[in-house]
Each structure stands twice: as C-alpha cells, then as structure tokens.
Design an enzyme around this catalytic site. Structure first.
Site, PDB file in Angstrom:
ATOM      1  N   TYR A   1       0.835  -1.199   0.000  1.00 34.71           N
ATOM      2  CA  TYR A   1       0.000   0.000   0.000  1.00 34.71           C
ATOM      3  C   TYR A   1       0.876   1.256   0.000  1.00 34.71           C
ATOM      4  O   TYR A   1       1.642   1.504   0.939  1.00 34.71           O
ATOM      5  CB  TYR A   1      -0.956   0.029   1.203  1.00 34.71           C
ATOM      6  CG  TYR A   1      -1.887  -1.179   1.285  1.00 34.71           C
ATOM      7  CD1 TYR A   1      -2.124  -1.996   0.182  1.00 34.71           C
ATOM      8  CD2 TYR A   1      -2.550  -1.500   2.464  1.00 34.71           C
ATOM      9  CE1 TYR A   1      -2.976  -3.093   0.256  1.00 34.71           C
ATOM     10  CE2 TYR A   1      -3.406  -2.593   2.548  1.00 34.71           C
ATOM     11  CZ  TYR A   1      -3.606  -3.390   1.433  1.00 34.71           C
ATOM     12  OH  TYR A   1      -4.444  -4.475   1.523  1.00 34.71           O
TER      13      TYR A   1
ATOM     14  N   SER B   1     -12.600  -5.364   1.745  1.00 34.44           N
ATOM     15  CA  SER B   1     -13.583  -4.643   0.920  1.00 34.44           C
ATOM     16  C   SER B   1     -15.027  -4.982   1.322  1.00 34.44           C
ATOM     17  O   SER B   1     -15.847  -5.354   0.480  1.00 34.44           O
ATOM     18  CB  SER B   1     -13.367  -4.929  -0.569  1.00 34.44           C
ATOM     19  OG  SER B   1     -12.029  -4.698  -0.946  1.00 34.44           O
ATOM     20  N   PRO B   2     -15.352  -4.854   2.609  1.00 37.34           N
ATOM     21  CA  PRO B   2     -16.706  -5.232   3.057  1.00 37.34           C
ATOM     22  C   PRO B   2     -17.800  -4.340   2.481  1.00 37.34           C
ATOM     23  O   PRO B   2     -18.968  -4.711   2.510  1.00 37.34           O
ATOM     24  CB  PRO B   2     -16.622  -5.100   4.583  1.00 37.34           C
ATOM     25  CG  PRO B   2     -15.512  -4.124   4.814  1.00 37.34           C
ATOM     26  CD  PRO B   2     -14.512  -4.360   3.719  1.00 37.34           C
ATOM     27  N   LEU B   3     -17.402  -3.162   1.954  1.00 35.50           N
ATOM     28  CA  LEU B   3     -18.380  -2.280   1.284  1.00 35.50           C
ATOM     29  C   LEU B   3     -18.270  -2.423  -0.234  1.00 35.50           C
ATOM     30  O   LEU B   3     -18.832  -1.625  -0.978  1.00 35.50           O
ATOM     31  CB  LEU B   3     -18.133  -0.819   1.694  1.00 35.50           C
ATOM     32  CG  LEU B   3     -18.124  -0.555   3.209  1.00 35.50           C
ATOM     33  CD1 LEU B   3     -17.683   0.880   3.511  1.00 35.50           C
ATOM     34  CD2 LEU B   3     -19.507  -0.826   3.798  1.00 35.50           C
TER      35      LEU B   3
ATOM     36  N   GLY C   1     -17.163   0.598  -1.802  1.00 29.82           N
ATOM     37  CA  GLY C   1     -18.168   1.662  -1.904  1.00 29.82           C
ATOM     38  C   GLY C   1     -19.291   1.343  -2.877  1.00 29.82           C
ATOM     39  O   GLY C   1     -20.344   1.994  -2.848  1.00 29.82           O
TER      40      GLY C   1
HETATM   41  P1  NAP Z   1     -13.992  -0.942   1.373  1.00 28.92           P
HETATM   42  O1  NAP Z   1     -13.564  -0.849   2.779  1.00 28.92           O
HETATM   43  O2  NAP Z   1     -15.080  -1.892   1.000  1.00 28.92           O
HETATM   44  O3  NAP Z   1     -14.449   0.502   0.847  1.00 28.92           O
HETATM   45  C1  NAP Z   1     -13.644   1.627   1.041  1.00 28.92           C
HETATM   46  C2  NAP Z   1     -14.323   2.798   0.352  1.00 28.92           C
HETATM   47  O4  NAP Z   1     -15.575   3.054   0.965  1.00 28.92           O
HETATM   48  C3  NAP Z   1     -13.503   4.061   0.449  1.00 28.92           C
HETATM   49  O5  NAP Z   1     -13.680   4.748  -0.770  1.00 28.92           O
HETATM   50  C4  NAP Z   1     -14.162   4.831   1.597  1.00 28.92           C
HETATM   51  O6  NAP Z   1     -14.036   6.209   1.338  1.00 28.92           O
HETATM   52  C5  NAP Z   1     -15.598   4.391   1.488  1.00 28.92           C
HETATM   53  N1  NAP Z   1     -16.302   4.326   2.777  1.00 28.92           N
HETATM   54  C6  NAP Z   1     -15.874   3.776   3.934  1.00 28.92           C
HETATM   55  N2  NAP Z   1     -16.825   3.876   4.885  1.00 28.92           N
HETATM   56  C7  NAP Z   1     -17.865   4.512   4.317  1.00 28.92           C
HETATM   57  C8  NAP Z   1     -19.135   4.918   4.791  1.00 28.92           C
HETATM   58  N3  NAP Z   1     -19.536   4.684   6.034  1.00 28.92           N
HETATM   59  N4  NAP Z   1     -19.973   5.561   3.920  1.00 28.92           N
HETATM   60  C9  NAP Z   1     -19.587   5.801   2.650  1.00 28.92           C
HETATM   61  N5  NAP Z   1     -18.390   5.438   2.141  1.00 28.92           N
HETATM   62  C10 NAP Z   1     -17.540   4.811   2.983  1.00 28.92           C
HETATM   63  O7  NAP Z   1     -12.769  -1.250   0.381  1.00 28.92           O
HETATM   64  P2  NAP Z   1     -11.205  -1.509   0.535  1.00 28.92           P
HETATM   65  O8  NAP Z   1     -10.494  -0.318   1.021  1.00 28.92           O
HETATM   66  O9  NAP Z   1     -10.782  -2.114  -0.759  1.00 28.92           O
HETATM   67  O10 NAP Z   1     -11.092  -2.682   1.609  1.00 28.92           O
HETATM   68  C11 NAP Z   1     -10.879  -2.439   2.974  1.00 28.92           C
HETATM   69  C12 NAP Z   1      -9.485  -2.837   3.400  1.00 28.92           C
HETATM   70  O11 NAP Z   1      -9.240  -4.219   3.126  1.00 28.92           O
HETATM   71  C13 NAP Z   1      -8.365  -2.143   2.617  1.00 28.92           C
HETATM   72  O12 NAP Z   1      -8.199  -0.805   3.003  1.00 28.92           O
HETATM   73  C14 NAP Z   1      -7.205  -3.043   2.930  1.00 28.92           C
HETATM   74  O13 NAP Z   1      -6.711  -2.784   4.235  1.00 28.92           O
HETATM   75  C15 NAP Z   1      -7.868  -4.414   2.842  1.00 28.92           C
HETATM   76  N6  NAP Z   1      -7.748  -5.043   1.494  1.00 28.92           N
HETATM   77  C16 NAP Z   1      -7.012  -6.194   1.389  1.00 28.92           C
HETATM   78  C17 NAP Z   1      -6.867  -6.806   0.149  1.00 28.92           C
HETATM   79  C18 NAP Z   1      -6.041  -8.065   0.050  1.00 28.92           C
HETATM   80  O14 NAP Z   1      -5.708  -8.497  -1.072  1.00 28.92           O
HETATM   81  N7  NAP Z   1      -5.691  -8.691   1.145  1.00 28.92           N
HETATM   82  C19 NAP Z   1      -7.476  -6.273  -1.001  1.00 28.92           C
HETATM   83  C20 NAP Z   1      -8.254  -5.119  -0.855  1.00 28.92           C
HETATM   84  C21 NAP Z   1      -8.386  -4.524   0.397  1.00 28.92           C
HETATM   85  P3  NAP Z   1     -13.425   7.260   2.403  1.00 28.92           P
HETATM   86  O15 NAP Z   1     -12.055   6.791   2.779  1.00 28.92           O
HETATM   87  O16 NAP Z   1     -13.415   8.521   1.619  1.00 28.92           O
HETATM   88  O17 NAP Z   1     -14.368   7.276   3.556  1.00 28.92           O
END
Ligand code: NAP
Length: 281
Positions: free
Chosen positions: A57, A196-198, A201
C-alpha cells in the site's frame, strides 16, 4: 473462535473486535495524511484495535501512516501487515518484515500475511514466517486470497497448521466463500478477515440496503457491515479516511439484522449454491 458477539479470537488467544480498520490508499501522494491519522486514532479511541496494512500500500506509505497514528499507543493496536508474493522467498520475507517493522516503528507485527499466492514455494514462506515468530518479529502469521484448495495445501505443509487467518474478499455481492471456505474455516476455528466489506463503496447505492437501513435507522454502509459482522468468526476491515465514517462504521457493531432482513438480503444478493472460485480485488 468467537467467544462473544462482535469479537473474534485468533488461535494464539488474542481477541479483537470483529470490526477493524483498513488502510489501502492511505499514505499516497496527495492523500490527506493528517485526516488519515486522525481517523485511525479515532477508530482506536472507539476500540477498533485491528489495523490492516501492507508493504504494497503506497509502497510502504500506508505502513508509515499507521506507524505515526499508533506511535504513542502501540499497546492499543493489533497490527496486521502483508508481504508481497514477489518478496515471499525464505530470505526476502525476513527482510520485507524488517522493513515493515521499521516503517511501522514497532518491534513486532501482531499478524503477518502472505498477500496472495505467488511463485515462491509456500513452504519457504511458511519457514520464514516461523523464523520471524521465533525471533519475536511477528506474533502470528496467516495468508490472504487463498481459496479452499490453497488452504488444504497449506495445512499439509510442516507448520502449515499454524496459519492464523485467511484474509479474503467478502461482502454482500461477493458471497462465494459461504459455499466452502467459510464453513471449512469455521470447522477449524480459523478466523476469516473480510476485505472490501463495502465492495469499495459500490454497495452503498443498492436499494435493498437503503430500504433495510430506513427500517433500522441505519445507513447502507452500516447494513452492509452488519451483514458481514453477522457471520461468526469474521472480521470486517472497512477503510475510511474520515472520522465521521469511522463513527458510522463503528455503530454497525451494535446493529442486528432480523431474519426478515437476512431474507431480503438473500433475495437481492443470492448466496452461492455451487462452488464459485475465490474473487480478488
Ligand atoms: P472498502 O472498505 O469496502 O471501501 C472503502 C471505500 O468506501 C472508500 O472509498 C471509503 O471512502 C468508502 N467508505 C468507507 N466507509 C464509508 C461509509 N460509512 N460511507 C460511505 N463510504 C464509505 O474497500 P477496501 O479499502 O478495498 O477494503 C478495505 C481494506 O481491506 C483495505 O483498506 C485493505 O486494508 C484491505 N484489502 C485487502 C486486500 C487483500 O488483497 N488482502 C485487497 C483489498 C483490500 P473514504 O475513505 O473517503 O471514507
């Protein structure tokens, strides 16, 4: 595995809230570093101890942000980081971990994962993980993006049974793991981390989430998180760089979906009835 609702216990006995904090895209050029640090700290204030990062990252920039956020409160955090598959040889895994420790400014990573399967033999990565554990540089190790077959292969390796988690893509629109990986992990009392639980987004504009949210006085994000959190032994790690959204996401820990809500979600996002290969972002 899950000894009380909304908490998850790893095989080494460490217990964390089932809601953690993701950090992908933190520490990037142009990102609001101060806001990111504030939101991680606010999450810690609320008890969201698990912080997920990776050497990948922002090329280490995310680990540096996390290091800054936890600098005066290391004991409150449960740190997860990951080695890139290209670095996952026996020697390079050790060096990668030492670099992560330096960026995080800590002596030990609580849980260190192989980010996804690459070309280095898995037994070499596991041997390096075990060495890091012996040396006290990590407390536990796990994997990420491993499908059931990979997990079975891992279990057959020397020390492979020491795996502490599999971090995988899991949310309402990516329910494939419910068919096999999730039940198999539950049988082994192995916690699953849902990334990526959301769905980055994308889930937030879904009408079913809005309808259920209206009934519960909750937002679509909270409904999406409550769904993941309703699964025993699963840790959700949403990412946000905003304090308000940390607060909003934290409240999902106390949101309970009724059987009728689950039925509505199943209708909108059908659970798997056959094997679906593990999806990755
Ligand atoms: P995510 O958590 O599903 O979604 C993040 C997005 O949603 C960001 O754009 C965030 O924007 C927005 N968001 C968060 N809370 C919100 C809310 N309450 N209302 C509206 N929008 C909201 O996606 P992700 O970042 O891909 O996944 C989460 C974490 O999982 C990553 O950060 C990483 O640590 C990990 N990950 C691991 C892998 C792997 O291969 N192991 C792959 C992907 C991700 P803002 O920041 O602007 O609020």
């Amino acid at each position: 595995m899950t000894d009380q609702p909304s908490k998850v216990t790893f095989p080494n006995g460490r217990t964390v809230p089932a809601l953690g904090q993701g950090t992908w895209r933190m520490g990037e050029a142009g990102a609001d570093r101060a806001a990111e640090i504030r939101s991680l700290n606010f999450g810690l204030d609320l008890g969201l101890s698990l912080i997920d990062t990776a050497e990948m990252y922002a090329n280490g920039g995310s680990e540096e942000v996390v290091g800054e956020a936890i600098a005066t409160r290391r004991a409150e955090a449960f740190l997860v980081s990951k080695v890139l598959p290209s670095n996952a040889s026996r020697d390079k895994t050790i060096r990668a971990c030492e670099n992560s420790l330096r960026r995080l400014k800590v002596d030990q990573i609580d849980l260190y994962l192989l980010h996804w399967r690459g070309n280095h033999p898995l037994e070499d990565t596991v041997a390096a993980f075990e060495q890091l554990k012996t040396d006290g540089k990590i407390a536990a190790w796990g994997v990420s993006n491993f499908d059931l077959e990979d997990m079975e292969e891992l279990a057959d390796l020397p020390a492979g049974g020491n795996v502490a988690t599999d971090q995988v893509l899991y949310n309402l629109s990516r329910r494939g793991i419910e068919y096999d990986l999730l039940p198999s992990a539950a049988e082994r009392s192995l916690p699953i981390m849902a990334y990526s639980p959301l769905d980055e987004g994308r889930l937030l504009s879904h009408p079913t989430l809005a309808t259920i949210g209206d009934e519960l006085g909750a937002t679509p994000a909270q409904v999406a998180l409550a769904f993941v959190l309703s699964r025993p032994g699963v840790i959700a790690i949403p990412k946000t760089g905003s304090r308000d959204r940390v607060k909003e996401n934290h409240a999902a820990l106390s949101l309970t979906l009724t059987p009728a809500h689950h039925a509505a979600l199943d209708a909108a996002f059908p659970p798997p009835t056959t094997k679906r290969p593990l999806e990755m972002i």
